[in-house]
Motif scaffolding. Sequence first.
Motif, PDB file in Angstrom:
ATOM      1  N   ILE A 168      -4.481   0.983   7.572  1.00 16.68           N
ATOM      2  CA  ILE A 168      -5.086   1.936   6.630  1.00 16.68           C
ATOM      3  C   ILE A 168      -6.593   2.078   6.805  1.00 16.68           C
ATOM      4  CG2 ILE A 168      -3.264   1.645   4.920  1.00 16.68           C
ATOM      5  CD1 ILE A 168      -5.308  -0.165   3.358  1.00 16.68           C
ATOM      6  N   LYS A 169      -7.146   1.438   7.833  1.00 17.70           N
ATOM      7  CA  LYS A 169      -8.594   1.494   8.058  1.00 17.70           C
ATOM      8  C   LYS A 169      -9.085   2.936   8.085  1.00 17.70           C
ATOM      9  CE  LYS A 169     -12.282  -0.170  10.931  1.00 17.70           C
ATOM     10  NZ  LYS A 169     -12.679  -1.050  12.001  1.00 17.70           N
ATOM     11  N   GLY A 170     -10.119   3.210   7.294  1.00 17.50           N
ATOM     12  CA  GLY A 170     -10.704   4.536   7.213  1.00 17.50           C
ATOM     13  C   GLY A 170     -10.162   5.399   6.086  1.00 17.50           C
ATOM     14  N   LEU A 171      -9.063   4.978   5.448  1.00 18.37           N
ATOM     15  CA  LEU A 171      -8.516   5.744   4.323  1.00 18.37           C
ATOM     16  C   LEU A 171      -9.218   5.349   3.037  1.00 18.37           C
ATOM     17  CD1 LEU A 171      -4.676   5.666   5.079  1.00 18.37           C
ATOM     18  CD2 LEU A 171      -6.373   7.365   5.766  1.00 18.37           C
ATOM     19  N   SER A 172      -9.250   6.274   2.092  1.00 19.68           N
ATOM     20  CA  SER A 172      -9.902   6.043   0.804  1.00 19.68           C
ATOM     21  C   SER A 172      -8.874   5.783  -0.283  1.00 19.68           C
ATOM     22  CB  SER A 172     -10.716   7.273   0.389  1.00 19.68           C
ATOM     23  OG  SER A 172     -11.706   7.553   1.337  1.00 19.68           O
ATOM     24  N   LEU A 173      -9.259   4.954  -1.238  1.00 18.93           N
ATOM     25  CA  LEU A 173      -8.412   4.753  -2.410  1.00 18.93           C
ATOM     26  C   LEU A 173      -8.224   6.091  -3.118  1.00 18.93           C
ATOM     27  CD1 LEU A 173      -9.765   1.408  -3.872  1.00 18.93           C
ATOM     28  CD2 LEU A 173      -7.442   1.843  -3.071  1.00 18.93           C
TER      29      LEU A 173
ATOM     30  N   VAL B 266       0.839  -1.193   0.000  1.00 18.70           N
ATOM     31  CA  VAL B 266       0.000   0.000   0.000  1.00 18.70           C
ATOM     32  C   VAL B 266       0.875   1.243   0.000  1.00 18.70           C
ATOM     33  CG1 VAL B 266      -1.584   1.338   1.450  1.00 18.70           C
ATOM     34  CG2 VAL B 266      -1.942  -1.098   1.170  1.00 18.70           C
ATOM     35  N   PHE B 267       0.428   2.238  -0.755  1.00 14.38           N
ATOM     36  CA  PHE B 267       1.016   3.574  -0.723  1.00 14.38           C
ATOM     37  C   PHE B 267      -0.084   4.519  -0.254  1.00 14.38           C
ATOM     38  CE2 PHE B 267       2.920   1.315  -4.318  1.00 14.38           C
ATOM     39  CZ  PHE B 267       4.243   1.295  -3.917  1.00 14.38           C
ATOM     40  N   VAL B 268       0.262   5.413   0.653  1.00 15.52           N
ATOM     41  CA  VAL B 268      -0.667   6.452   1.090  1.00 15.52           C
ATOM     42  C   VAL B 268      -0.021   7.778   0.720  1.00 15.52           C
ATOM     43  CG1 VAL B 268      -1.997   7.427   2.988  1.00 15.52           C
ATOM     44  CG2 VAL B 268      -1.369   4.988   3.038  1.00 15.52           C
TER      45      VAL B 268
ATOM     46  N   SER C 205      -2.790  14.399   8.843  1.00 16.26           N
ATOM     47  CA  SER C 205      -3.174  13.679  10.053  1.00 16.26           C
ATOM     48  C   SER C 205      -3.390  12.187   9.771  1.00 16.26           C
ATOM     49  CB  SER C 205      -4.455  14.299  10.639  1.00 16.26           C
ATOM     50  OG  SER C 205      -4.900  13.551  11.735  1.00 16.26           O
ATOM     51  N   GLY C 206      -4.027  11.880   8.642  1.00 19.46           N
ATOM     52  CA  GLY C 206      -4.248  10.486   8.266  1.00 19.46           C
ATOM     53  C   GLY C 206      -2.945   9.747   8.010  1.00 19.46           C
ATOM     54  N   LEU C 207      -2.001  10.423   7.361  1.00 16.46           N
ATOM     55  CA  LEU C 207      -0.679   9.832   7.134  1.00 16.46           C
ATOM     56  C   LEU C 207       0.048   9.588   8.457  1.00 16.46           C
ATOM     57  CD1 LEU C 207       0.438  11.778   3.978  1.00 16.46           C
ATOM     58  CD2 LEU C 207       0.711   9.319   4.273  1.00 16.46           C
TER      59      LEU C 207
ATOM     60  N   LEU D  90       3.674   7.476   2.286  1.00 17.53           N
ATOM     61  CA  LEU D  90       4.073   6.376   3.142  1.00 17.53           C
ATOM     62  C   LEU D  90       3.791   5.079   2.399  1.00 17.53           C
ATOM     63  CD1 LEU D  90       4.997   5.577   6.062  1.00 17.53           C
ATOM     64  CD2 LEU D  90       2.563   5.478   6.640  1.00 17.53           C
ATOM     65  N   ALA D  91       4.789   4.206   2.354  1.00 16.82           N
ATOM     66  CA  ALA D  91       4.610   2.895   1.734  1.00 16.82           C
ATOM     67  C   ALA D  91       4.742   1.835   2.804  1.00 16.82           C
ATOM     68  CB  ALA D  91       5.660   2.662   0.643  1.00 16.82           C
ATOM     69  N   MET D  92       4.038   0.725   2.587  1.00 16.86           N
ATOM     70  CA  MET D  92       4.140  -0.388   3.520  1.00 16.86           C
ATOM     71  C   MET D  92       3.806  -1.693   2.811  1.00 16.86           C
ATOM     72  SD  MET D  92       0.701   0.365   5.755  1.00 16.86           S
ATOM     73  CE  MET D  92       0.869   2.134   5.612  1.00 16.86           C
ATOM     74  N   ARG D  93       4.412  -2.745   3.298  1.00 16.82           N
ATOM     75  CA  ARG D  93       4.073  -4.095   2.858  1.00 16.82           C
ATOM     76  C   ARG D  93       4.110  -4.969   4.088  1.00 16.82           C
ATOM     77  NH1 ARG D  93       7.191  -8.973   0.828  1.00 16.82           N
ATOM     78  NH2 ARG D  93       5.700 -10.134  -0.443  1.00 16.82           N
ATOM     79  N   GLY D  94       3.094  -5.769   4.235  1.00 16.92           N
ATOM     80  CA  GLY D  94       3.038  -6.656   5.378  1.00 16.92           C
ATOM     81  C   GLY D  94       1.864  -7.590   5.257  1.00 16.92           C
ATOM     82  N   PRO D  95       1.618  -8.356   6.311  1.00 23.83           N
ATOM     83  CA  PRO D  95       0.458  -9.253   6.296  1.00 23.83           C
ATOM     84  C   PRO D  95      -0.821  -8.470   6.004  1.00 23.83           C
ATOM     85  CG  PRO D  95       1.857  -9.684   8.203  1.00 23.83           C
ATOM     86  CD  PRO D  95       2.364  -8.423   7.559  1.00 23.83           C
TER      87      PRO D  95
END
Length: 135
Positions: free
Chosen positions: A128-133, A7-9, A66-68, A115-120
């Motif tokens: 990322i709960k609550g964020l929009s595509l 995911v990238f935010v 704030s979301g980031l 912000l990038a992340m990879r994980g389970p």
Amino acid sequence: MFDTKIVFVVRNDLPTWQRLNVVAFLATGIASAHPDIMGLPYVDAHGRHYGNMSGQPMLIFEADLSGLQTALRKGLERELMLIPYVHAMFSTGHDDANRTVFMAEDANNLNLVGLAMRGPKKTVDKVIKGLSLHK
């Protein structure tokens, strides 16, 4: 199909060119940290060879500062491998300078633009709960 999620935010108040720039740089960080995601090179019907890309899908979300910062905090709490991009990096011209401006940031209040992340999967979904595509 995959037990992990990439995911990238990206901050939602950036001009389009900056959003694309941030995602491009963050994608290199994911590929570097997880070379196992890379697929095989492409070959066209004429036998011409091309480079390879990630074999795993990547999702792009958007958020305000704030979301980031919330996603960063949650990711750190869950010990995900995170790749941050702060606003000051737009003013640098090379990697050493990026690390210098990153180190100068208030670690408890990073001026994140990406912000990038990879994980389970389940862990990333909680972060990322609550964020929009990204639109």
